[in-house]
Design a protein around this motif. Sequence first.
Motif, PDB file in Angstrom:
ATOM      1  N   GLN A  45      12.530-121.834 -77.203  1.00  0.00           N
ATOM      2  CA  GLN A  45      12.787-120.458 -77.590  1.00  0.00           C
ATOM      3  C   GLN A  45      11.510-119.629 -77.674  1.00  0.00           C
ATOM      4  OE1 GLN A  45      16.075-119.053 -78.122  1.00  0.00           O
ATOM      5  NE2 GLN A  45      14.672-117.376 -77.641  1.00  0.00           N
ATOM      6  N   SER A  46      10.478-120.186 -78.305  1.00  0.00           N
ATOM      7  CA  SER A  46       9.228-119.421 -78.414  1.00  0.00           C
ATOM      8  C   SER A  46       8.566-119.271 -77.046  1.00  0.00           C
ATOM      9  CB  SER A  46       8.270-120.084 -79.410  1.00  0.00           C
ATOM     10  OG  SER A  46       7.964-121.410 -79.047  1.00  0.00           O
ATOM     11  N   ALA A  47       8.741-120.251 -76.161  1.00  0.00           N
ATOM     12  CA  ALA A  47       8.207-120.132 -74.804  1.00  0.00           C
ATOM     13  C   ALA A  47       8.888-118.993 -74.057  1.00  0.00           C
ATOM     14  CB  ALA A  47       8.396-121.444 -74.053  1.00  0.00           C
ATOM     15  N   ILE A  48      10.212-118.909 -74.168  1.00  0.00           N
ATOM     16  CA  ILE A  48      10.961-117.827 -73.517  1.00  0.00           C
ATOM     17  C   ILE A  48      10.535-116.472 -74.074  1.00  0.00           C
ATOM     18  CG2 ILE A  48      13.246-116.789 -73.253  1.00  0.00           C
ATOM     19  CD1 ILE A  48      14.369-119.662 -73.187  1.00  0.00           C
ATOM     20  N   ASN A  49      10.374-116.384 -75.392  1.00  0.00           N
ATOM     21  CA  ASN A  49       9.949-115.129 -76.012  1.00  0.00           C
ATOM     22  C   ASN A  49       8.599-114.671 -75.476  1.00  0.00           C
ATOM     23  OD1 ASN A  49      12.271-115.241 -77.550  1.00  0.00           O
ATOM     24  ND2 ASN A  49      11.255-115.997 -79.392  1.00  0.00           N
ATOM     25  N   LYS A  50       7.665-115.607 -75.352  1.00  0.00           N
ATOM     26  CA  LYS A  50       6.332-115.271 -74.838  1.00  0.00           C
ATOM     27  C   LYS A  50       6.413-114.834 -73.376  1.00  0.00           C
ATOM     28  CE  LYS A  50       3.651-116.550 -78.398  1.00  0.00           C
ATOM     29  NZ  LYS A  50       2.600-115.748 -79.035  1.00  0.00           N
ATOM     30  N   LEU A  51       7.180-115.574 -72.582  1.00  0.00           N
ATOM     31  CA  LEU A  51       7.288-115.261 -71.160  1.00  0.00           C
ATOM     32  C   LEU A  51       7.911-113.886 -70.926  1.00  0.00           C
ATOM     33  CD1 LEU A  51       8.470-118.764 -69.920  1.00  0.00           C
ATOM     34  CD2 LEU A  51       6.356-117.630 -69.210  1.00  0.00           C
ATOM     35  N   GLU A  52       8.848-113.493 -71.789  1.00  0.00           N
ATOM     36  CA  GLU A  52       9.510-112.201 -71.635  1.00  0.00           C
ATOM     37  C   GLU A  52       8.619-111.032 -72.040  1.00  0.00           C
ATOM     38  OE1 GLU A  52      13.078-112.660 -73.908  1.00  0.00           O
ATOM     39  OE2 GLU A  52      14.219-113.504 -72.222  1.00  0.00           O
ATOM     40  N   ILE A  65      10.057-130.690 -75.318  1.00  0.00           N
ATOM     41  CA  ILE A  65       9.926-129.715 -76.407  1.00  0.00           C
ATOM     42  C   ILE A  65      11.322-129.398 -76.952  1.00  0.00           C
ATOM     43  CG2 ILE A  65       7.763-128.667 -75.636  1.00  0.00           C
ATOM     44  CD1 ILE A  65       9.416-126.480 -74.274  1.00  0.00           C
ATOM     45  N   PRO A  66      11.422-128.920 -78.203  1.00  0.00           N
ATOM     46  CA  PRO A  66      12.725-128.632 -78.806  1.00  0.00           C
ATOM     47  C   PRO A  66      13.496-127.564 -78.041  1.00  0.00           C
ATOM     48  CG  PRO A  66      11.016-128.756 -80.486  1.00  0.00           C
ATOM     49  CD  PRO A  66      10.310-128.767 -79.166  1.00  0.00           C
ATOM     50  N   PRO A  67      14.838-127.669 -78.048  1.00  0.00           N
ATOM     51  CA  PRO A  67      15.686-126.734 -77.289  1.00  0.00           C
ATOM     52  C   PRO A  67      15.843-125.383 -77.981  1.00  0.00           C
ATOM     53  CG  PRO A  67      17.049-128.255 -78.531  1.00  0.00           C
ATOM     54  CD  PRO A  67      15.628-128.703 -78.737  1.00  0.00           C
ATOM     55  N   THR A  68      16.464-124.451 -77.254  1.00  0.00           N
ATOM     56  CA  THR A  68      16.856-123.182 -77.863  1.00  0.00           C
ATOM     57  C   THR A  68      18.048-123.425 -78.777  1.00  0.00           C
ATOM     58  OG1 THR A  68      18.248-122.706 -75.932  1.00  0.00           O
ATOM     59  CG2 THR A  68      16.026-121.773 -75.942  1.00  0.00           C
ATOM     60  N   THR A  69      18.292-122.500 -79.688  1.00  0.00           N
ATOM     61  CA  THR A  69      19.379-122.678 -80.661  1.00  0.00           C
ATOM     62  C   THR A  69      20.744-122.725 -79.982  1.00  0.00           C
ATOM     63  OG1 THR A  69      19.340-120.277 -81.022  1.00  0.00           O
ATOM     64  CG2 THR A  69      18.109-121.639 -82.573  1.00  0.00           C
ATOM     65  N   ASP A  70      20.878-122.054 -78.829  1.00  0.00           N
ATOM     66  CA  ASP A  70      22.158-122.062 -78.121  1.00  0.00           C
ATOM     67  C   ASP A  70      22.257-123.214 -77.108  1.00  0.00           C
ATOM     68  OD1 ASP A  70      20.434-121.267 -76.132  1.00  0.00           O
ATOM     69  OD2 ASP A  70      21.294-119.263 -75.891  1.00  0.00           O
ATOM     70  N   ASN A  71      21.184-124.036 -77.053  1.00  0.00           N
ATOM     71  CA  ASN A  71      21.137-125.206 -76.163  1.00  0.00           C
ATOM     72  C   ASN A  71      21.245-124.858 -74.680  1.00  0.00           C
ATOM     73  OD1 ASN A  71      20.793-127.334 -78.063  1.00  0.00           O
ATOM     74  ND2 ASN A  71      22.933-127.086 -78.668  1.00  0.00           N
ATOM     75  N   LYS A  72      20.950-123.616 -74.314  1.00  0.00           N
ATOM     76  CA  LYS A  72      20.928-123.261 -72.897  1.00  0.00           C
ATOM     77  C   LYS A  72      19.668-123.810 -72.216  1.00  0.00           C
ATOM     78  CE  LYS A  72      23.818-119.102 -73.074  1.00  0.00           C
ATOM     79  NZ  LYS A  72      23.881-117.642 -72.817  1.00  0.00           N
ATOM     80  N   PHE A  73      18.625-123.957 -73.010  1.00  0.00           N
ATOM     81  CA  PHE A  73      17.377-124.544 -72.523  1.00  0.00           C
ATOM     82  C   PHE A  73      17.068-125.745 -73.405  1.00  0.00           C
ATOM     83  CE2 PHE A  73      17.378-120.217 -71.102  1.00  0.00           C
ATOM     84  CZ  PHE A  73      16.758-120.237 -69.855  1.00  0.00           C
ATOM     85  N   SER A  75      14.824-128.465 -72.627  1.00  0.00           N
ATOM     86  CA  SER A  75      13.567-129.193 -72.436  1.00  0.00           C
ATOM     87  C   SER A  75      12.575-128.335 -71.681  1.00  0.00           C
ATOM     88  CB  SER A  75      13.822-130.479 -71.648  1.00  0.00           C
ATOM     89  OG  SER A  75      14.201-130.156 -70.319  1.00  0.00           O
ATOM     90  N   GLY A  76      11.364-128.875 -71.555  1.00  0.00           N
ATOM     91  CA  GLY A  76      10.363-128.195 -70.758  1.00  0.00           C
ATOM     92  C   GLY A  76      10.760-128.097 -69.297  1.00  0.00           C
ATOM     93  N   GLU A  77      11.576-129.045 -68.845  1.00  0.00           N
ATOM     94  CA  GLU A  77      12.044-128.989 -67.462  1.00  0.00           C
ATOM     95  C   GLU A  77      12.872-127.730 -67.228  1.00  0.00           C
ATOM     96  OE1 GLU A  77      14.107-131.890 -64.084  1.00  0.00           O
ATOM     97  OE2 GLU A  77      13.686-132.643 -66.101  1.00  0.00           O
ATOM     98  N   ASP A  78      13.701-127.358 -68.207  1.00  0.00           N
ATOM     99  CA  ASP A  78      14.479-126.123 -68.097  1.00  0.00           C
ATOM    100  C   ASP A  78      13.563-124.903 -68.076  1.00  0.00           C
ATOM    101  OD1 ASP A  78      16.886-127.507 -68.096  1.00  0.00           O
ATOM    102  OD2 ASP A  78      17.136-127.379 -70.267  1.00  0.00           O
ATOM    103  N   ILE A  79      12.537-124.918 -68.920  1.00  0.00           N
ATOM    104  CA  ILE A  79      11.588-123.805 -68.944  1.00  0.00           C
ATOM    105  C   ILE A  79      10.820-123.749 -67.626  1.00  0.00           C
ATOM    106  CG2 ILE A  79       9.556-122.829 -70.091  1.00  0.00           C
ATOM    107  CD1 ILE A  79      12.120-122.640 -71.738  1.00  0.00           C
ATOM    108  N   GLY A  80      10.483-124.908 -67.093  1.00  0.00           N
ATOM    109  CA  GLY A  80       9.794-124.960 -65.809  1.00  0.00           C
ATOM    110  C   GLY A  80      10.599-124.315 -64.699  1.00  0.00           C
ATOM    111  N   ARG A  81      11.894-124.590 -64.672  1.00  0.00           N
ATOM    112  CA  ARG A  81      12.756-123.969 -63.652  1.00  0.00           C
ATOM    113  C   ARG A  81      12.800-122.456 -63.836  1.00  0.00           C
ATOM    114  NH1 ARG A  81      15.800-128.940 -63.939  1.00  0.00           N
ATOM    115  NH2 ARG A  81      16.904-128.246 -65.786  1.00  0.00           N
ATOM    116  N   LEU A  82      12.813-122.017 -65.098  1.00  0.00           N
ATOM    117  CA  LEU A  82      12.815-120.579 -65.386  1.00  0.00           C
ATOM    118  C   LEU A  82      11.546-119.928 -64.858  1.00  0.00           C
ATOM    119  CD1 LEU A  82      13.983-118.069 -66.913  1.00  0.00           C
ATOM    120  CD2 LEU A  82      12.667-118.848 -68.897  1.00  0.00           C
TER     121      LEU A  82
END
Length: 221
Positions: A45-52, A65-73, A75-82
């Motif tokens: 979640q904090s990674a997504i916030n920074k990237l945005e 790394i820990p997931p987002t609260t809604d579990n849409k992301f 792991s880091g692999e999900d963030i990597g794809r983003l």
Amino acid sequence: MGEKIHVLLVDDYPFTIEGYTNYLKIYQNINPHLDFKIQSAVCCQSAINKLEKHKFDLVLLDIRIPPTTDNKFNSGEDIGRLVKTKYPKTKLVIITGHYEPLILGSIIHNINPIGLVYKSDFDQMVLDDLLKSILNEVPYYSAKILKLLRKNIGSKIILDKTDKLIILEISKGKKTKDLVDVIPLSIGGIEKRKRALKELFGIPKADDETFIKSIIKKGFL
């Protein structure tokens, strides 16, 4: 003033982020034409916030790394794809403690980062080599990653995404009836895949435990 390079460090351990930051500062002192502007995140979640909110030239991303609260992301692999899809100009380096060919293969195939570093390889020398490579648009894999890839490159065994997922879930102790929750196949379809995999590895009559041990021995897990 040096060339500004905006960096995002993503790891759930503050001590690790501090270590990476120190490595970057040492590299900057040796290369004063560079000016690293460093931010950090400790979860999806904090990674997504920074990237945005900010534009980054370089992201160093831990895979676990820990997931987002809604579990849409998850792991880091999900963030990597983003990062690869939404911010394609950002140089992405994946840092992982996983040493399993299936997971590394998934990272390379699905994300294709410009850098892939095994966590225990990471030190000042590796960071120096990494930056020298990727800042010149040359991909960089650390020593243990290369060793594992070379070990498996000559194998005639080729696994698709579903095969890899089945193996990973079995290695976690899951039974066939539980696999239908994570694999888009019927129980019969999963059983057929498992039989084909066991034949592929030359142990058609093996139980799941023996099957996983054979896979580990061959370096696929």
